[in-house]
Write an enzyme that holds these catalytic residues in place. Sequence first.
Site, PDB file in Angstrom:
ATOM      1  N   LYS A 201     -74.919 -43.109 -45.282  1.00  0.00           N
ATOM      2  CA  LYS A 201     -75.830 -42.276 -46.096  1.00  0.00           C
ATOM      3  C   LYS A 201     -76.680 -41.382 -45.197  1.00  0.00           C
ATOM      4  O   LYS A 201     -76.787 -40.178 -45.423  1.00  0.00           O
ATOM      5  CB  LYS A 201     -76.751 -43.194 -46.926  1.00  0.00           C
ATOM      6  CG  LYS A 201     -78.000 -42.491 -47.466  1.00  0.00           C
ATOM      7  CD  LYS A 201     -78.863 -43.408 -48.301  1.00  0.00           C
ATOM      8  CE  LYS A 201     -79.941 -44.175 -47.577  1.00  0.00           C
ATOM      9  NZ  LYS A 201     -81.133 -43.397 -47.199  1.00  0.00           N
ATOM     10  N   ASN A 202     -77.267 -41.980 -44.179  1.00  0.00           N
ATOM     11  CA  ASN A 202     -78.232 -41.224 -43.373  1.00  0.00           C
ATOM     12  C   ASN A 202     -77.567 -40.215 -42.442  1.00  0.00           C
ATOM     13  O   ASN A 202     -78.228 -39.305 -41.944  1.00  0.00           O
ATOM     14  CB  ASN A 202     -79.142 -42.187 -42.595  1.00  0.00           C
ATOM     15  CG  ASN A 202     -80.102 -42.906 -43.534  1.00  0.00           C
ATOM     16  OD1 ASN A 202     -80.209 -42.541 -44.704  1.00  0.00           O
ATOM     17  ND2 ASN A 202     -80.784 -43.925 -43.030  1.00  0.00           N
TER      18      ASN A 202
ATOM     19  N   ARG B 285     -79.288 -46.193 -54.502  1.00  0.00           N
ATOM     20  CA  ARG B 285     -79.556 -45.038 -53.650  1.00  0.00           C
ATOM     21  C   ARG B 285     -78.824 -45.163 -52.313  1.00  0.00           C
ATOM     22  O   ARG B 285     -78.453 -44.157 -51.709  1.00  0.00           O
ATOM     23  CB  ARG B 285     -81.062 -44.906 -53.369  1.00  0.00           C
ATOM     24  CG  ARG B 285     -81.874 -44.500 -54.590  1.00  0.00           C
ATOM     25  CD  ARG B 285     -83.296 -44.170 -54.193  1.00  0.00           C
ATOM     26  NE  ARG B 285     -83.275 -43.529 -52.900  1.00  0.00           N
ATOM     27  CZ  ARG B 285     -83.977 -43.914 -51.840  1.00  0.00           C
ATOM     28  NH1 ARG B 285     -84.806 -44.905 -51.926  1.00  0.00           N
ATOM     29  NH2 ARG B 285     -83.883 -43.281 -50.701  1.00  0.00           N
TER      30      ARG B 285
ATOM     31  N   ARG C  87     -86.768 -38.017 -50.319  1.00  0.00           N
ATOM     32  CA  ARG C  87     -87.456 -37.407 -49.183  1.00  0.00           C
ATOM     33  C   ARG C  87     -86.515 -36.638 -48.266  1.00  0.00           C
ATOM     34  O   ARG C  87     -86.904 -35.667 -47.628  1.00  0.00           O
ATOM     35  CB  ARG C  87     -88.149 -38.482 -48.356  1.00  0.00           C
ATOM     36  CG  ARG C  87     -89.378 -39.050 -48.962  1.00  0.00           C
ATOM     37  CD  ARG C  87     -90.028 -39.948 -47.951  1.00  0.00           C
ATOM     38  NE  ARG C  87     -90.272 -39.224 -46.717  1.00  0.00           N
ATOM     39  CZ  ARG C  87     -91.340 -38.485 -46.474  1.00  0.00           C
ATOM     40  NH1 ARG C  87     -92.282 -38.396 -47.365  1.00  0.00           N
ATOM     41  NH2 ARG C  87     -91.466 -37.844 -45.323  1.00  0.00           N
TER      42      ARG C  87
ATOM     43  N   CYS D 295     -94.377 -42.423 -49.585  1.00  0.00           N
ATOM     44  CA  CYS D 295     -93.455 -43.243 -50.357  1.00  0.00           C
ATOM     45  C   CYS D 295     -93.801 -44.707 -50.136  1.00  0.00           C
ATOM     46  O   CYS D 295     -94.728 -45.024 -49.398  1.00  0.00           O
ATOM     47  CB  CYS D 295     -92.008 -42.941 -50.011  1.00  0.00           C
ATOM     48  SG  CYS D 295     -91.452 -43.672 -48.500  1.00  0.00           S
TER      49      CYS D 295
ATOM     50  N   ARG E 264     -95.259 -41.225 -44.105  1.00  0.00           N
ATOM     51  CA  ARG E 264     -94.102 -40.392 -43.766  1.00  0.00           C
ATOM     52  C   ARG E 264     -94.413 -38.882 -43.742  1.00  0.00           C
ATOM     53  O   ARG E 264     -93.904 -38.105 -44.550  1.00  0.00           O
ATOM     54  CB  ARG E 264     -92.927 -40.708 -44.697  1.00  0.00           C
ATOM     55  CG  ARG E 264     -92.582 -42.182 -44.674  1.00  0.00           C
ATOM     56  CD  ARG E 264     -91.342 -42.511 -45.415  1.00  0.00           C
ATOM     57  NE  ARG E 264     -90.143 -42.049 -44.721  1.00  0.00           N
ATOM     58  CZ  ARG E 264     -88.914 -42.171 -45.241  1.00  0.00           C
ATOM     59  NH1 ARG E 264     -88.745 -42.714 -46.410  1.00  0.00           N
ATOM     60  NH2 ARG E 264     -87.871 -41.759 -44.557  1.00  0.00           N
TER      61      ARG E 264
ATOM     62  N   ASP F 192     -84.395 -50.180 -40.630  1.00  0.00           N
ATOM     63  CA  ASP F 192     -83.657 -50.280 -41.896  1.00  0.00           C
ATOM     64  C   ASP F 192     -82.907 -51.607 -42.051  1.00  0.00           C
ATOM     65  O   ASP F 192     -82.290 -51.841 -43.099  1.00  0.00           O
ATOM     66  CB  ASP F 192     -82.676 -49.100 -42.037  1.00  0.00           C
ATOM     67  CG  ASP F 192     -83.398 -47.766 -42.163  1.00  0.00           C
ATOM     68  OD1 ASP F 192     -84.592 -47.773 -42.494  1.00  0.00           O
ATOM     69  OD2 ASP F 192     -82.766 -46.715 -41.915  1.00  0.00           O
TER      70      ASP F 192
HETATM   71  N1  EPU Z   1     -93.137 -39.279 -38.347  1.00  0.00           N
HETATM   72  C1  EPU Z   1     -94.245 -38.522 -38.049  1.00  0.00           C
HETATM   73  N2  EPU Z   1     -94.165 -37.168 -38.232  1.00  0.00           N
HETATM   74  C2  EPU Z   1     -93.042 -36.550 -38.669  1.00  0.00           C
HETATM   75  C3  EPU Z   1     -91.916 -37.339 -38.971  1.00  0.00           C
HETATM   76  C4  EPU Z   1     -91.989 -38.702 -38.786  1.00  0.00           C
HETATM   77  O1  EPU Z   1     -95.273 -39.047 -37.640  1.00  0.00           O
HETATM   78  O2  EPU Z   1     -93.032 -35.324 -38.802  1.00  0.00           O
HETATM   79  C5  EPU Z   1     -93.193 -40.735 -38.176  1.00  0.00           C
HETATM   80  C6  EPU Z   1     -92.849 -41.506 -39.450  1.00  0.00           C
HETATM   81  O3  EPU Z   1     -93.987 -41.667 -40.279  1.00  0.00           O
HETATM   82  C7  EPU Z   1     -92.316 -42.796 -38.907  1.00  0.00           C
HETATM   83  C8  EPU Z   1     -91.584 -42.360 -37.651  1.00  0.00           C
HETATM   84  O4  EPU Z   1     -92.163 -41.104 -37.292  1.00  0.00           O
HETATM   85  O5  EPU Z   1     -93.363 -43.654 -38.539  1.00  0.00           O
HETATM   86  C9  EPU Z   1     -90.097 -42.210 -37.790  1.00  0.00           C
HETATM   87  O6  EPU Z   1     -89.781 -41.424 -38.932  1.00  0.00           O
HETATM   88  P1  EPU Z   1     -88.493 -40.516 -38.996  1.00  0.00           P
HETATM   89  O7  EPU Z   1     -88.881 -39.105 -39.156  1.00  0.00           O
HETATM   90  O8  EPU Z   1     -87.591 -40.833 -37.853  1.00  0.00           O
HETATM   91  O9  EPU Z   1     -87.824 -40.989 -40.373  1.00  0.00           O
HETATM   92  P2  EPU Z   1     -86.915 -40.103 -41.279  1.00  0.00           P
HETATM   93  O10 EPU Z   1     -86.117 -39.205 -40.430  1.00  0.00           O
HETATM   94  O11 EPU Z   1     -87.719 -39.505 -42.383  1.00  0.00           O
HETATM   95  C10 EPU Z   1     -84.805 -41.637 -41.271  1.00  0.00           C
HETATM   96  C11 EPU Z   1     -84.020 -42.446 -42.269  1.00  0.00           C
HETATM   97  C12 EPU Z   1     -84.831 -43.654 -42.677  1.00  0.00           C
HETATM   98  C13 EPU Z   1     -85.136 -44.472 -41.439  1.00  0.00           C
HETATM   99  C14 EPU Z   1     -85.880 -43.618 -40.404  1.00  0.00           C
HETATM  100  C15 EPU Z   1     -86.144 -44.334 -39.105  1.00  0.00           C
HETATM  101  C16 EPU Z   1     -82.699 -40.775 -43.409  1.00  0.00           C
HETATM  102  C17 EPU Z   1     -82.370 -40.076 -44.680  1.00  0.00           C
HETATM  103  N3  EPU Z   1     -83.729 -41.615 -43.437  1.00  0.00           N
HETATM  104  O12 EPU Z   1     -85.988 -41.212 -41.939  1.00  0.00           O
HETATM  105  O13 EPU Z   1     -83.973 -44.403 -43.541  1.00  0.00           O
HETATM  106  O14 EPU Z   1     -85.929 -45.582 -41.772  1.00  0.00           O
HETATM  107  O15 EPU Z   1     -85.097 -42.428 -40.120  1.00  0.00           O
HETATM  108  O16 EPU Z   1     -84.956 -44.742 -38.529  1.00  0.00           O
HETATM  109  O17 EPU Z   1     -82.007 -40.622 -42.420  1.00  0.00           O
HETATM  110  C18 EPU Z   1     -83.423 -45.900 -45.245  1.00  0.00           C
HETATM  111  O18 EPU Z   1     -82.239 -45.549 -45.127  1.00  0.00           O
HETATM  112  O19 EPU Z   1     -83.764 -46.911 -45.933  1.00  0.00           O
HETATM  113  C19 EPU Z   1     -84.484 -45.111 -44.588  1.00  0.00           C
HETATM  114  C20 EPU Z   1     -85.754 -45.162 -44.956  1.00  0.00           C
END
Ligand code: EPU
Length: 464
Positions: free
Chosen positions: A22-23, A431, A106, A130, A135, A339
Site C-alpha cells: 500500500k505505502n 484501508r 492523508r 489523525c 502528523r 507500522d
Molecule cells: N513529520 C514531521 N513533519 C513532516 C512530516 C513528518 O514532523 O513534514 C514527522 C511525523 O509527525 C512523524 C515522522 O515525522 O513523527 C515520520 O512521518 P512520515 O512523514 O515519515 O510519515 P508519512 O510519510 O506521513 C508513512 C506511512 C505511514 C508510516 C510512516 C512512518 C504512507 C502512506 N504512510 O507516513 O504508514 O507510519 O510513513 O514509517 O506511506 C500505515 O501504513 O499504517 C501508516 C501510518
Amino acid sequence: MDKFVIHGGSRLCGRLTVKGSKNAALPIMAAALLTDQPVVLKDVAQLADISNMQGLLRSLGCSADVVPPKTSGLDAALDPPGQVMRLHVEDESLSHAVYDIVRTMRASICVLGPMLARRGIARVSMPGGCAIGDRPVDLHLRGLGALGAEITLDGGDILARVPRGGGAGGGRLKGARIFLGGPFGSTVLGTANVMSAATLAEGQTIIESAACEPEIVDLARMLNSMGARITGAGSPRIVIEGVESLSGTTHRVMPDRIEAGTYMCAAAITNGDITLDNCPLDAMLAVVDRLEAVGVLVTEIHDKGGVTDPLRTSARITCSRNLKPVEVTTQPHPGFPTDVQAQLMALLCLADGNSVVTERIYPERFLHVAELARMGARILRQGPTAVISGTRRLVGAPVMASDLRASACLVLAGLAAEGTTTVNRVYHLDRGYEKMETRLRTLGAEIERVRDRQVAPTPAEAIS
Ligand code: EPU
C-alpha cells in the site's frame, strides 16, 4: 459498518502470497501525474486507500482504471494475483485536491510534488491530524519551497506555484540542496514528494536526510524507468539530475512488508506454521530480528537453482509459543517499523516476562493498549514507552480501535484469545489489508465479517 467476529484458538497453517505494498503504491500512483503518457502498475492491492487514490487522481484529470484479471478457478478467487492498474493523464487543467477527498486519506499529500512539477501549480487541502498523532507536513513544504515553489495557505488549502508557472510549459522548479530531517527523523512521503518533484526540476537536487524506506527505493525505480535520473535512493543522500520530461512506464509494485510482518505475528501468536510467498524479507530484517528474539523461527526458502529476488522470496514462519520477552524501539528504516509495533505488542502480551516497547516515530501511537487491556493484557504505558507484563492467556471481548495497525493488533489478539472477540469498525483494516478475513480463514482461522449497520465513520475517524 462491518465487524469481525473471531473465535480464538485455531492454529494458523498454510501458504499466502504477500500483496503489493500500500505505502509503495500510493506515491507511485501519484507519480503518474508527472507524465501525459500511460503508466501501468502491476500488483496493486485491492484496498480502500487505493480506491481513494484512484478517486483523487480522477478528480485531477488522470484516468485510473483496473485492468480485469485473466485468471479463473477457486484458488484464484481465494488468493487472486494483484490488480493491474492503468493510469493516464488526460486533462492537466485540474489542480485542486479537495478537502472531501484529502480528509479520507492523508497520503493524498503525495500528489502535491508531482502536480506542482508538471503543471506549475497545485492546490491540496491541508491534511489535519489523525488518530496516531499530529502528523505535520512542514518538511514537505520546506523541501518544495527549496526547489523554488511559492507556497501559501489559502482557505485550508496548500497553494503551491512555480514562479512564472501556471501550466505545462510554464516555469520549472530549480534543483537545490535540501535537508529533510525533522524531530522524528526523516519523512517518507515528504521524501517521495520532493524526489518526484525534483525529477522535472532544472539542474541537480540533493536530498540529505532522505527517508531510506524500501518504498522510496521502489518509487525511485519506477521514476527511473520513466526516464528520471535518480541515484542513492535507499540511503540518506539522494541525488536527482532533473530532466525536461518523463515518459510512461510499466512497473510492478513491491510486496507489502507490513502485511508480511502482520501475518508473521499472526503465525507466531497462534503457535502456527505458515509460508509467505512474494515476501520482501530483505526489507524486514529488523522485524525478523525481533521475532527471532521472541522465539519465532523465520526461515528463508531458497529456490532450487534459481536466483531469488531478495524482495520476493519465500519464508516459513513457525513458533512453539514459548515466547520470550523483548525490548523494541520503533525507528525509521532500517530500524523496527512503527507500522508493526502494535502487532508485535499483541504477541508480547503472551510472552513469559516483561517486554518494553518504545515508539519513536509517533509517540501517541498506542490506541491498541486500552483495548488489549480489555482482553486481559497487562500493559503500563508511560509517554512513548509501554511495559508489557506477559500473561498466560487473553480472553475474547468486544474491542475497537480507530487506526489501521491498532485494529490489526486486535485481530491478532483475538486469534489467540480464549472465546469470542468482536473487532468493531473494520473499515480501518480494509484501508490497508486486502480481504484480511478471507486470507486468515484460508490459514485456518475462525473469523467472519458481520455487517453492523448502526454507526457510520465520522470524517476524523476516517483519516490516517
Ligand atoms: N513529520 C514531521 N513533519 C513532516 C512530516 C513528518 O514532523 O513534514 C514527522 C511525523 O509527525 C512523524 C515522522 O515525522 O513523527 C515520520 O512521518 P512520515 O512523514 O515519515 O510519515 P508519512 O510519510 O506521513 C508513512 C506511512 C505511514 C508510516 C510512516 C512512518 C504512507 C502512506 N504512510 O507516513 O504508514 O507510519 O510513513 O514509517 O506511506 C500505515 O501504513 O499504517 C501508516 C501510518
